[in-house]
Design a protein around this motif. Structure first.
Motif, PDB file in Angstrom:
ATOM      1  N   PHE A 138     -37.289  17.730   9.970  1.00 57.95           N
ATOM      2  CA  PHE A 138     -37.797  16.633  10.785  1.00 57.95           C
ATOM      3  C   PHE A 138     -36.631  15.931  11.468  1.00 57.95           C
ATOM      4  CE2 PHE A 138     -40.960  17.585   7.653  1.00 57.95           C
ATOM      5  CZ  PHE A 138     -42.176  17.364   8.285  1.00 57.95           C
ATOM      6  N   ALA A 139     -36.958  15.245  12.527  1.00 57.91           N
ATOM      7  CA  ALA A 139     -35.930  14.537  13.299  1.00 57.91           C
ATOM      8  C   ALA A 139     -35.345  13.395  12.473  1.00 57.91           C
ATOM      9  CB  ALA A 139     -36.535  14.008  14.591  1.00 57.91           C
ATOM     10  N   ASP A 140     -34.123  13.011  12.844  1.00 60.08           N
ATOM     11  CA  ASP A 140     -33.461  11.904  12.152  1.00 60.08           C
ATOM     12  C   ASP A 140     -34.340  10.658  12.195  1.00 60.08           C
ATOM     13  OD1 ASP A 140     -31.309  13.491  11.617  1.00 60.08           O
ATOM     14  OD2 ASP A 140     -30.099  12.763  13.309  1.00 60.08           O
ATOM     15  N   GLY A 141     -34.446  10.012  11.065  1.00 61.38           N
ATOM     16  CA  GLY A 141     -35.224   8.790  10.984  1.00 61.38           C
ATOM     17  C   GLY A 141     -36.704   8.997  10.760  1.00 61.38           C
ATOM     18  N   VAL A 142     -37.168  10.252  10.752  1.00 63.03           N
ATOM     19  CA  VAL A 142     -38.594  10.545  10.558  1.00 63.03           C
ATOM     20  C   VAL A 142     -38.850  10.839   9.086  1.00 63.03           C
ATOM     21  CG1 VAL A 142     -40.491  12.116  11.091  1.00 63.03           C
ATOM     22  CG2 VAL A 142     -38.909  11.391  12.899  1.00 63.03           C
ATOM     23  N   THR A 143     -39.825  10.174   8.513  1.00 64.43           N
ATOM     24  CA  THR A 143     -40.227  10.466   7.138  1.00 64.43           C
ATOM     25  C   THR A 143     -41.126  11.692   7.142  1.00 64.43           C
ATOM     26  OG1 THR A 143     -40.138   8.132   6.529  1.00 64.43           O
ATOM     27  CG2 THR A 143     -41.419   9.598   5.105  1.00 64.43           C
ATOM     28  N   PRO A 144     -40.757  12.759   6.440  1.00 64.84           N
ATOM     29  CA  PRO A 144     -41.570  13.976   6.461  1.00 64.84           C
ATOM     30  C   PRO A 144     -43.009  13.721   6.026  1.00 64.84           C
ATOM     31  CG  PRO A 144     -39.432  14.434   5.499  1.00 64.84           C
ATOM     32  CD  PRO A 144     -39.513  12.943   5.654  1.00 64.84           C
ATOM     33  N   THR A 145     -43.933  14.192   6.831  1.00 64.37           N
ATOM     34  CA  THR A 145     -45.354  14.177   6.489  1.00 64.37           C
ATOM     35  C   THR A 145     -45.903  15.569   6.723  1.00 64.37           C
ATOM     36  OG1 THR A 145     -45.924  13.454   8.736  1.00 64.37           O
ATOM     37  CG2 THR A 145     -45.664  11.737   7.055  1.00 64.37           C
ATOM     38  N   ALA A 146     -46.965  15.903   6.023  1.00 63.29           N
ATOM     39  CA  ALA A 146     -47.493  17.265   6.063  1.00 63.29           C
ATOM     40  C   ALA A 146     -48.214  17.539   7.378  1.00 63.29           C
ATOM     41  CB  ALA A 146     -48.443  17.486   4.894  1.00 63.29           C
ATOM     42  N   PRO A 147     -47.804  18.559   8.125  1.00 63.36           N
ATOM     43  CA  PRO A 147     -48.569  18.979   9.304  1.00 63.36           C
ATOM     44  C   PRO A 147     -49.924  19.546   8.885  1.00 63.36           C
ATOM     45  CG  PRO A 147     -46.347  19.905   9.301  1.00 63.36           C
ATOM     46  CD  PRO A 147     -46.589  19.359   7.939  1.00 63.36           C
ATOM     47  N   GLY A 198     -42.432  14.621  15.283  1.00 64.48           N
ATOM     48  CA  GLY A 198     -41.354  14.426  14.328  1.00 64.48           C
ATOM     49  C   GLY A 198     -40.861  15.690  13.664  1.00 64.48           C
ATOM     50  N   MET A 199     -41.670  16.763  13.630  1.00 64.90           N
ATOM     51  CA  MET A 199     -41.233  18.006  12.996  1.00 64.90           C
ATOM     52  C   MET A 199     -40.423  18.811  13.996  1.00 64.90           C
ATOM     53  SD  MET A 199     -43.426  21.080  11.207  1.00 64.90           S
ATOM     54  CE  MET A 199     -43.633  22.047  12.715  1.00 64.90           C
ATOM     55  N   THR A 200     -39.253  19.231  13.601  1.00 67.15           N
ATOM     56  CA  THR A 200     -38.398  20.013  14.490  1.00 67.15           C
ATOM     57  C   THR A 200     -38.450  21.505  14.207  1.00 67.15           C
ATOM     58  OG1 THR A 200     -36.503  19.660  13.019  1.00 67.15           O
ATOM     59  CG2 THR A 200     -36.805  18.095  14.839  1.00 67.15           C
ATOM     60  N   ARG A 201     -38.801  21.895  12.985  1.00 72.46           N
ATOM     61  CA  ARG A 201     -38.808  23.331  12.658  1.00 72.46           C
ATOM     62  C   ARG A 201     -39.622  23.589  11.410  1.00 72.46           C
ATOM     63  NH1 ARG A 201     -36.511  26.967  16.341  1.00 72.46           N
ATOM     64  NH2 ARG A 201     -35.692  28.817  15.313  1.00 72.46           N
ATOM     65  N   MET A 202     -40.390  24.662  11.437  1.00 70.41           N
ATOM     66  CA  MET A 202     -41.031  25.177  10.230  1.00 70.41           C
ATOM     67  C   MET A 202     -40.740  26.671  10.161  1.00 70.41           C
ATOM     68  SD  MET A 202     -44.926  24.804   8.754  1.00 70.41           S
ATOM     69  CE  MET A 202     -45.768  25.619  10.111  1.00 70.41           C
ATOM     70  N   SER A 203     -40.232  27.103   9.030  1.00 73.79           N
ATOM     71  CA  SER A 203     -39.871  28.511   8.865  1.00 73.79           C
ATOM     72  C   SER A 203     -40.354  28.991   7.508  1.00 73.79           C
ATOM     73  CB  SER A 203     -38.354  28.698   8.977  1.00 73.79           C
ATOM     74  OG  SER A 203     -37.689  27.917   8.000  1.00 73.79           O
ATOM     75  N   LEU A 204     -40.354  30.301   7.344  1.00 70.55           N
ATOM     76  CA  LEU A 204     -40.648  30.849   6.028  1.00 70.55           C
ATOM     77  C   LEU A 204     -39.557  30.364   5.080  1.00 70.55           C
ATOM     78  CD1 LEU A 204     -42.880  32.785   4.959  1.00 70.55           C
ATOM     79  CD2 LEU A 204     -41.178  34.610   5.075  1.00 70.55           C
ATOM     80  N   ASP A 205     -39.951  29.931   3.901  1.00 71.90           N
ATOM     81  CA  ASP A 205     -39.003  29.316   2.977  1.00 71.90           C
ATOM     82  C   ASP A 205     -37.858  30.278   2.675  1.00 71.90           C
ATOM     83  OD1 ASP A 205     -37.648  27.993   0.961  1.00 71.90           O
ATOM     84  OD2 ASP A 205     -39.463  27.319  -0.032  1.00 71.90           O
TER      85      ASP A 205
END
Length: 754
Positions: A138-147, A198-205
């Motif tokens: 997630f971008a700087d300053g963004v609290t991760p939330t579930a897409p 706010g999400m910048t990337r989602m990848s396979l773990d």
């Protein structure tokens, strides 16, 4: 068991065997080991799954079935979650990417390409029953939330880990479609606004993926890859698949182009490159599929960078098909089969369901290696009263004029008659078809098989007008809620009519008589190894067997050698034995199968099959044809087809496998498993049939007439049994002492009393 209304099959690796739809399925074998030269009377069992088939769920909810990974020759069957296109790319190194069009606007930005690497997901056991592990930034300053569709399991700063499931994954695709539609409606390029704020990337773990280590074996030089999008602008992202055509083993990098250019280090030589793009409408549905191939460019052995440009604007040729009678496009598949100078192959394919067009760029014939281009098209009128299934192939490159005309004098008429279990309402039934092009069949098998939406209601009669212009064969398969059946490829002659039955019961475990390459031998011997087993399903047609082994948890296999138990395993359709002694022996395999209660099946719910094989080292069996595959083959030792008996039933029933006759008739063919004629020729010695109307408490012998493997069988259906499903038992032997006995619970349905 889940079924989607549309199914497509896409090519496998160049060395890969067509498992799912070529009349054979991957051997469901149990591996056994014993000391070399010792009698395997107390072996150590190493269980393998009853099917070498894994279904992977993509983060968009699409399903990809990988069959035959254990053979090194897997195939990939794509079941899209929704109407739309799918891009499928097979690299020479072995990674297979399946990328739904709805994901392409976000590739390389918020969705990482690793999310669509089906080979990695299958190897890591990320199947339909498993969670899809993802890592999110997630971008700087963004609290991760579930897409949408994602459950978070850990959060640390601006990174998070989580997962999707087969059920929740469609939520991500829905969100993407809505966002794409909103962009188009607002006059923006699809994907211009973030998929998830706010999400910048989602990848396979990364914890689930092992990074590949590449060791260069050749001097490396710089290749600059340039990209231009469909509007003539710098692309936000283009996945470019590049392969050396002198030898694909030298280099096949995937360049994720972000911006106008990227550089990659590769050996000098000749190359091909491919990419794709999509257009969308205001509903977020794909409206256009663009495919661009640049062939025969050169990377020089120079300090100055070589360059290649992939320009989506060059995809100017729409692929269209016109037919003698009215028909609207249901499925369009364009496949590029690329062979390097050594003969090794790789490929890429675009599947389009519905009437959205595919645009391609013209290409001359390849000068290094070979390019084989294939167009597969399925169309039908609105009432689905008939269906066109045609193909057009070229080795002369990709012509600028991609309009194809179907001629009446180049069509064969094939009538498909679909039987079914009375408990199956047909909502999940698909009749698939695909060309087996002789130019590519030796390495690729059946290249692509597709079925239009909607699902075929059962029982059904489907008339297909099949194209013969490319002189190829055609393969077919049927998938229902209770059965998966695939047939061999057949050559149809223009102007002729053919009739094929599917699902005429009983559908039971068994082998058959097969033609063409790329079958797997379930029951073969090679050196000091032996395998004995059979597919889960087999209907009345000799070359119809399981497209995939269903319900492996409901299969149990036992193997004896000279009366001594050597294997006893759940979730298995067969067994392998190593260290087979150099002496005569009798092997007896016992397979029990049960259809789960939630399958919807009312017929063929349980089967008990025993096969007896008289084995004599060096003399038993006949050589398996070179184009087929034997799981136990080691080195140059040829596989020998064991003399396993086969049963083909032809009950006099209606299309719901139901009989109302007082005197029941059945045709019975007894033979041996064979591959292009390779198999035992021992004469069939006997056949006996009995029927039970009281769940096996008592058995009544049937009247059997005939000889040499062809029999007419009759028995009486008592009025008191109306509305029930009788049991059937058959035993047959050959002159060598090989035998088969099969007992079927609910072999057919008796009509209710009137």
């Amino acid at each position: 068991m889940r079924r989607d209304p549309e199914r497509r099959t896409v090519p496998g690796l160049p060395r890969r065997w067509w498992a799912l739809w070529a009349g054979g399925a991957v051997a469901a074998l149990l591996g056994l080991s014993a000391p070399a030269g010792a009698a395997p009377t107390t072996p150590t069992a190493t269980p393998l799954p009853a099917t070498d088939t894994t279904t992977v769920t993509l983060p968009t909810g699409d399903h990809v079935t990988v069959s035959g990974a254990g053979t090194g020759k897997p195939t990939y069957t794509v079941e899209p979650s929704r109407h739309g296109g799918v891009h499928s790319v097979q690299t020479a190194a072995g990674d297979h990417y399946v990328i739904p069009a709805v994901a392409t606007p976000y590739l390389g930005r918020q969705l990482d390409l690793s999310l669509f690497d089906v080979t990695t997901m299958a190897a890591r056991g990320i199947d339909d029953g498993a969670r899809i592990p993802v890592r999110l930034s997630f971008a700087d300053g963004v609290t991760p939330t579930a897409p949408a569709g994602v459950t978070l399991t850990a959060v640390r700063g601006t990174t998070a880990r989580g997962y999707l499931t087969a059920k929740s994954a469609s939520a991500l695709a829905t969100a993407a479609r809505h966002r794409i539609g909103a962009d188009v409606a607002a006059g923006r390029a699809p994907g211009s606004t973030p998929l998830f704020a706010g999400m910048t990337r989602m990848s396979l773990d990364a914890a689930s993926v092992t990074a590949k280590t590449v060791t260069p074996h050749y001097p490396l030089y710089t290749l600059q890859v340039n990209g231009i999008d469909a509007d003539g602008n710098t692309p936000d992202y283009l996945p470019v698949f590049i392969t050396n055509t002198d030898s694909a083993a030298r280099a096949d990098p995937v360049v994720e182009l972000q911006g106008s250019s990227e550089r990659v280090m590769v050996p000098a030589g000749h190359y091909t490159a491919q990419t794709f793009g999509d257009s969308f409408d205001e509903q977020g549905d794909q409206s256009k599929n663009l495919t661009v191939v640049v062939d025969d460019f050169t990377v020089a052995a120079s300090t100055a960078p070589s360059q290649v440009t992939l320009d989506l604007r060059t995809a100017t040729s729409p692929v269209t098909v016109s037919t003698p009678k009215p028909a609207v496009q249901d499925v369009l598949v364009t496949t590029y089969y690329r062979f390097d100078a050594t003969g090794a192959s790789f490929g890429f394919e675009n599947n389009q369901s519905g009437d959205a067009p595919i645009y391609v760029n013209p290409q001359p014939a390849a000068t290094t290696g070979r390019l084989h281009y294939l167009v597969h098209w399925i169309g039908a009128p609105a009432d689905q009263s008939y269906r066109y299934d045609v193909a057009f192939a070229s080795d002369d490159g990709v012509a600028a004029d991609q309009s194809y005309r179907v001629r009446s004098d180049q069509l064969a008429t094939v009538h498909h008659h679909l039987y079914h279990d009375p408990g199956d309402d047909g909502r999940y039934t698909t009749l698939l078809g695909g060309p087996t092009d002789p130019q590519i069949a030796p390495q690729w098998g059946v290249p692509a098989m597709a079925s239009p939406i909607p699902a075929q209601q059962l029982p059904a009669d489907v008339t297909m007008y099949v194209g013969t212009a490319d002189s190829g064969q055609w393969g077919n398969a049927v998938a229902t809620a209770t059965a998966d059946l695939a047939g061999d490829g057949h050559t149809y002659l223009a102007g002729h009519e053919y009739s094929i039955e599917w699902g005429r019961g009983p559908i039971v475990p068994g082998l058959g008589q097969f033609t063409g390459a790329r079958h797997v031998c379930y029951s073969c011997s090679a050196g000091d190894a032996l395998s004995l087993g059979m597919p889960m399903q087999h209907d009345a047609v000799p070359d119809h067997t399981s497209g995939s082994a269903l319900y492996p948890a409901q299969a149990h296999f036992i193997l004896y050698r000279n009366g001594t138990l050597i294997a006893d395993q759940d979730r298995a359709l067969g067994a392998t034995v190593t260290g087979v002694p150099d002496s005569d022996a009798t092997y007896r395999g016992v397979l029990d199968t049960t259809m789960p209660a939630d399958s919807g099946a009312t017929l063929w719910t349980k089967t008990h099959t025993e096969v007896t094989v008289k084995y004599s080292p060096g003399t038993t069996g006949s050589p398996l044809p070179a184009g087929d595959y034997c799981a136990i083959q080691d080195g140059d030792t040829p596989c020998q087809v064991l003399p396993v008996l086969t049963l083909n039933y032809r009950l006099a029933v209606d299309r719901q496998n139901t009989s109302s006759a007082a005197i029941q008739a059945m045709g019975l063919r007894v033979g041996h498993v064979s591959y292009d004629g390779a198999g035992s020729s021992s004469p069939i010695a006997s056949a006996k049939v009995s029927v039970s109307f009281d769940h096996g408490d008592t058995w009544r012998p049937a009247h059997v007439l005939g000889a040499a493997g062809t029999y007419a069988v009759t028995w009486r259906n008592p009025a008191s049994a109306a509305g029930t499903a009788p049991m059937l038992r058959v035993r047959a032997t050959d002159a060598n002492g090989d035998a088969i006995e099969q007992t079927i619970t609910a072999a057919y349905q008796l009509a209710a009393a009137q």
